[in-house]
Scaffold this motif. Structure first.
Motif, PDB file in Angstrom:
ATOM      1  N   PHE A 241      22.191   3.860  17.470  1.00  0.00           N
ATOM      2  CA  PHE A 241      22.486   4.639  16.275  1.00  0.00           C
ATOM      3  C   PHE A 241      22.839   3.766  15.079  1.00  0.00           C
ATOM      4  O   PHE A 241      22.587   4.145  13.930  1.00  0.00           O
ATOM      5  N   ASN A 242      23.416   2.607  15.321  1.00  0.00           N
ATOM      6  CA  ASN A 242      23.776   1.753  14.193  1.00  0.00           C
ATOM      7  C   ASN A 242      22.619   0.871  13.726  1.00  0.00           C
ATOM      8  O   ASN A 242      22.491   0.610  12.527  1.00  0.00           O
ATOM      9  N   THR A 243      21.774   0.418  14.657  1.00  0.00           N
ATOM     10  CA  THR A 243      20.657  -0.417  14.211  1.00  0.00           C
ATOM     11  C   THR A 243      19.548   0.397  13.552  1.00  0.00           C
ATOM     12  O   THR A 243      18.670  -0.177  12.910  1.00  0.00           O
ATOM     13  N   LEU A 244      19.589   1.726  13.674  1.00  0.00           N
ATOM     14  CA  LEU A 244      18.681   2.532  12.851  1.00  0.00           C
ATOM     15  C   LEU A 244      18.882   2.208  11.381  1.00  0.00           C
ATOM     16  O   LEU A 244      17.924   2.175  10.601  1.00  0.00           O
ATOM     17  N   TRP A 245      20.162   1.960  11.005  1.00  0.00           N
ATOM     18  CA  TRP A 245      20.487   1.639   9.613  1.00  0.00           C
ATOM     19  C   TRP A 245      20.327   0.153   9.321  1.00  0.00           C
ATOM     20  O   TRP A 245      20.825  -0.338   8.321  1.00  0.00           O
ATOM     21  N   VAL A 246      19.605  -0.532  10.201  1.00  0.00           N
ATOM     22  CA  VAL A 246      19.174  -1.911   9.948  1.00  0.00           C
ATOM     23  C   VAL A 246      17.647  -1.953   9.838  1.00  0.00           C
ATOM     24  O   VAL A 246      17.098  -2.383   8.823  1.00  0.00           O
ATOM     25  N   TRP A 247      16.962  -1.448  10.879  1.00  0.00           N
ATOM     26  CA  TRP A 247      15.499  -1.571  10.916  1.00  0.00           C
ATOM     27  C   TRP A 247      14.815  -0.706   9.871  1.00  0.00           C
ATOM     28  O   TRP A 247      13.867  -1.151   9.209  1.00  0.00           O
ATOM     29  N   LEU A 248      15.301   0.521   9.661  1.00  0.00           N
ATOM     30  CA  LEU A 248      14.654   1.387   8.671  1.00  0.00           C
ATOM     31  C   LEU A 248      14.910   0.910   7.245  1.00  0.00           C
ATOM     32  O   LEU A 248      13.975   0.891   6.429  1.00  0.00           O
ATOM     33  N   PRO A 249      16.126   0.490   6.871  1.00  0.00           N
ATOM     34  CA  PRO A 249      16.293  -0.111   5.546  1.00  0.00           C
ATOM     35  C   PRO A 249      15.457  -1.379   5.354  1.00  0.00           C
ATOM     36  O   PRO A 249      14.936  -1.608   4.259  1.00  0.00           O
ATOM     37  N   LEU A 250      15.326  -2.201   6.391  1.00  0.00           N
ATOM     38  CA  LEU A 250      14.483  -3.381   6.271  1.00  0.00           C
ATOM     39  C   LEU A 250      13.028  -2.991   6.033  1.00  0.00           C
ATOM     40  O   LEU A 250      12.323  -3.610   5.220  1.00  0.00           O
ATOM     41  N   TYR A 251      12.579  -1.945   6.712  1.00  0.00           N
ATOM     42  CA  TYR A 251      11.214  -1.464   6.498  1.00  0.00           C
ATOM     43  C   TYR A 251      11.059  -0.907   5.086  1.00  0.00           C
ATOM     44  O   TYR A 251      10.045  -1.163   4.416  1.00  0.00           O
ATOM     45  N   ALA A 252      12.063  -0.173   4.614  1.00  0.00           N
ATOM     46  CA  ALA A 252      12.021   0.352   3.244  1.00  0.00           C
ATOM     47  C   ALA A 252      11.951  -0.787   2.240  1.00  0.00           C
ATOM     48  O   ALA A 252      11.206  -0.716   1.246  1.00  0.00           O
ATOM     49  N   MET A 253      12.704  -1.860   2.487  1.00  0.00           N
ATOM     50  CA  MET A 253      12.663  -3.018   1.590  1.00  0.00           C
ATOM     51  C   MET A 253      11.284  -3.670   1.608  1.00  0.00           C
ATOM     52  O   MET A 253      10.757  -4.060   0.558  1.00  0.00           O
TER      53      MET A 253
END
Length: 254
Positions: A218-230
């Motif tokens: 649940f916490n790395t969702l807010w790592v991989w998806l923001p990185l993809y957005a970037m």
């Protein structure tokens, strides 16, 4: 990840209780709502990256503005008097209370979802499920609250704005995505770096659900998806600069 309860042992009896199942189902409903919104507001021929990022930001907004907003609500408005609990409970780690200074200058009150749970509030019970893995979310952890104030009042509304800009097919959405993604990554780091520095003192990694589902997934969702957005946003912005540079060179050559 370690923590005081990281040793292997029997699974807790409440690992799949009703509150846990409802909490996980609520997360899936929010994800489904994000996908349904993408079907309604994006054109059928929208790029896969656009649809993925629309769903992500819609989901992100719902998590921030419903679940995390409820955490802030309970931190500021749900409380029980310390006189209502035993001295043994106060001296133990049952309640999460800031030290040495009391939260909001109220030493005679226990704030947070832990108080809302005792009062029977449904969303407080949801947070107490997550607090089994990370006990900071049971009470008014000052670092978590400080980050969540920014998340709820800035990142959440901006995520909705991003969805709107995507639906309107506006290129400036890439700038907004960079801002939100940077904030999400910074927020994630500042949430867990303090724990890493104290060897995960507040985390319980004693079973698969707590460690790999609650804390890691649940916490790395807010790592991989923001990185993809970037990645998507930087690619789009770089393409725009390339077009501008080509036009500028063409004018100079003429």
């Amino acid at each position: 990840m370690g923590g005081p309860a990281a040793s292997a042992g029997s699974l807790p009896p409440d690992l799949f209780d009703t509150t846990t199942l409802v909490s996980l189902a609520a997360t899936l409903v929010m994800l489904g709502a994000g996908y349904a919104a993408s079907r309604k507001f994006l054109p059928a021929n929208a790029k896969n990256s656009t649809r993925v990022l629309f769903v992500w930001h819609a989901f992100d907004a719902l998590i921030h503005l419903i679940l995390e907003a409820s955490f802030l609500y309970h931190c500021f408005f749900s409380w029980i008097p310390t006189s209502s609990v035993s001295a043994e409970d106060l001296a133990s780690n049952r309640f999460y209370m800031p030290k040495p200074s009391p939260f909001l200058g109220q030493p005679d009150r226990i704030y947070g979802p832990q108080a809302g749970d005792i009062q029977g509030h449904p969303l407080a019970k949801l947070w107490m499920v997550y607090a089994r893995a990370d006990r900071r979310w049971a009470g008014p952890d000052l670092g978590v609250i400080s980050l969540e104030l920014l998340t709820v009042f800035i990142a959440g509304p901006m995520a909705i704005w991003i969805c709107y800009e995507m639906a309107q097919r506006r290129s400036r959405v890439n700038v907004l995505m960079l801002i939100v993604a940077t904030g999400e990554l910074y927020g994630g780091f500042m949430t867990f770096c303090p724990e890493w520095l104290v060897l995960n003192d507040n985390l319980d990694c004693s079973n698969f659900m707590y460690k790999w589902v609650y804390i890691v997934f649940f916490n790395t969702l807010w790592v991989w998806l923001p990185l993809y957005a970037m990645y998507v946003a930087i690619s789009e912005i770089s393409d725009a600069f390339a077009v501008r540079d080509a036009v500028t060179k063409g004018k100079k050559s003429n």
